[in-house]
Motif scaffolding. Structure first.
Motif, short mmCIF file in Angstrom:
data_model
loop_
_atom_site.label_atom_id
_atom_site.label_comp_id
_atom_site.label_asym_id
_atom_site.label_seq_id
_atom_site.Cartn_x
_atom_site.Cartn_y
_atom_site.Cartn_z
N LEU A 1 71.09 -63.13 -4.00
CA LEU A 1 70.57 -61.97 -4.73
C LEU A 1 71.62 -60.88 -4.89
O LEU A 1 71.29 -59.76 -5.29
CB LEU A 1 69.34 -61.39 -4.01
N GLY A 2 72.86 -61.21 -4.56
CA GLY A 2 73.94 -60.26 -4.75
C GLY A 2 74.31 -59.47 -3.51
O GLY A 2 75.17 -58.58 -3.59
N TYR A 3 73.71 -59.77 -2.37
CA TYR A 3 74.05 -59.06 -1.15
C TYR A 3 75.30 -59.68 -0.51
O TYR A 3 75.49 -60.90 -0.58
CB TYR A 3 72.90 -59.12 -0.14
N THR A 4 76.11 -58.85 0.10
CA THR A 4 77.30 -59.33 0.80
C THR A 4 76.89 -59.92 2.15
O THR A 4 75.76 -59.75 2.61
CB THR A 4 78.31 -58.21 1.01
N GLU A 5 77.85 -60.59 2.79
CA GLU A 5 77.57 -61.20 4.10
C GLU A 5 77.15 -60.15 5.11
O GLU A 5 76.21 -60.35 5.89
CB GLU A 5 78.81 -61.95 4.58
N GLU B 1 70.51 -56.74 7.03
CA GLU B 1 69.12 -56.86 6.57
C GLU B 1 68.32 -57.76 7.49
O GLU B 1 67.18 -57.46 7.85
CB GLU B 1 69.09 -57.40 5.15
N ALA B 2 68.91 -58.87 7.91
CA ALA B 2 68.21 -59.78 8.81
C ALA B 2 67.86 -59.08 10.12
O ALA B 2 66.79 -59.30 10.70
CB ALA B 2 69.06 -61.02 9.08
N ALA B 3 68.74 -58.22 10.58
CA ALA B 3 68.52 -57.55 11.87
C ALA B 3 67.35 -56.57 11.83
O ALA B 3 66.87 -56.15 12.88
CB ALA B 3 69.80 -56.82 12.29
N PHE C 1 67.22 -65.88 5.75
CA PHE C 1 67.84 -64.60 5.38
C PHE C 1 69.20 -64.83 4.73
O PHE C 1 69.63 -64.03 3.90
CB PHE C 1 67.97 -63.71 6.62
N ARG C 2 69.87 -65.91 5.08
CA ARG C 2 71.17 -66.19 4.46
C ARG C 2 71.03 -66.46 2.96
O ARG C 2 71.98 -66.28 2.20
CB ARG C 2 71.84 -67.38 5.14
N ASN C 3 69.83 -66.89 2.53
CA ASN C 3 69.60 -67.13 1.10
C ASN C 3 69.65 -65.84 0.29
O ASN C 3 69.82 -65.88 -0.93
CB ASN C 3 68.25 -67.81 0.89
#
Length: 285
Positions: free
Chosen positions: A94-98, A104-106, A88-90
């Motif tokens: 794609l332009g997502y912030t931390e 999103e991972a959650a 998910f850290r990858n």
């Protein structure tokens, strides 16, 4: 005498092999291969009408397209396919912030262990977790999919010939059996549990059409979610997943090529300078 017999046997064996080779080659060249529905109606994979933004030496990722593709994968493809090599850290690429990556991972559930009891549980994923498979093992996957195990999609565009175009064509290529096919091959049919797709080698494929109608996914950026558009977007995302460093590699290649050309010119000039005082000797006969 024994030596002569051995030589004769060897020559005879060689002759037999050569004759067999010539006969088989002649038969292969002259025998007409019977036409089958798979050979006549199978179509070669093709790119979408506008091509791919990442193709060619100057290609670039379309970040908006990759985000749309991830949405299609999550809401449609992840019901049957995992991506075990993508963490998910990858998604930060794609332009997502931390914070967005963490949030999103959650939304995903992954296997875990209850620290209090030591029992297996399902817990919200963290950025360091990998996109999970929807099935615990291959047996469960086969049982849920008519005995066909859905492949992991992490490297699917690298694992298929002309992979990116193949995946796009396959996703958008489901259709009814053409009347022309049944006219030429009355014995051809699509058995129950299979689906006709001319881009699949055997025409009948076990995977049901994942993208069945327009608007199946709602894009956040307002893009119209037609079946071809969703197929293109998720294929771009899967291509990124299989080779996320592709664009960086291309961008690195240009400076390397320029340096090599420059170094070659310098080497040639140095050679000319070093050997300029040396005159070729005249050969005397």
């Amino acid at each position: 005498m024994v030596r002569l017999l051995a030589i004769g046997a060897g020559l005879l064996f060689t002759l037999v092999v050569m004759v067999s080779f010539v006969v088989d080659a002649y038969n292969a060249a002259t025998t007409e291969t019977p036409k089958t529905a798979e050979k006549v109606f199978h179509l070669d994979a093709k790119a979408p009408e506008g091509g791919w933004s990442f193709s060619g030496p100057l290609g670039k990722w379309d970040i908006a397209q990759l985000q749309r593709g991830y949405k299609v994968y999550k809401e449609v493809c992840s019901a049957c396919h995992g991506m075990k090599f993508i963490a998910f850290r990858n998604l930060a690429e794609l332009g997502y912030t931390e914070n967005q990556v963490r949030a999103e991972a959650a939304t995903w559930q992954v296997p875990g262990v209850d620290p209090a009891t030591g029992e297996s549980i399902m817990r919200p994923a963290e950025p360091t977790d990998y996109i999970p498979s929807p099935y615990p093992n291959d047996v469960a996957a086969a049982a849920a999919n008519n005995n066909a195990i859905p492949p992991d999609l992490s490297l699917i565009t690298k694992a298929r010939k002309n992979g990116t175009n193949y995946v796009y064509s396959l996703l958008s290529g489901y259709q009814e059996i053409p009347a022309e096919l049944t006219e030429q091959f009355p014995e051809f049919s699509t058995p129950f549990g299979l689906y006709y797709n001319p881009y699949f080698k055997y025409l009948n494929i076990a995977m049901a059409p994942p993208l069945m109608s327009d608007g199946q996914v709602t894009y956040d950026d307002g893009t119209e979610a037609t079946v071809p558009q969703m197929s293109e977007d998720v294929t771009a995302f899967l291509t990124w997943g299989a080779e996320p460093t592709m664009i960086k590699r291309k961008q690195t290649g240009w400076p390397v090529m320029i340096f090599l050309v420059f170094a070659t010119i310098l080497a040639w000039m140095a050679k000319q300078q070093i050997w300029s005082a040396v005159k070729p000797s005249k050969r005397k006969d």
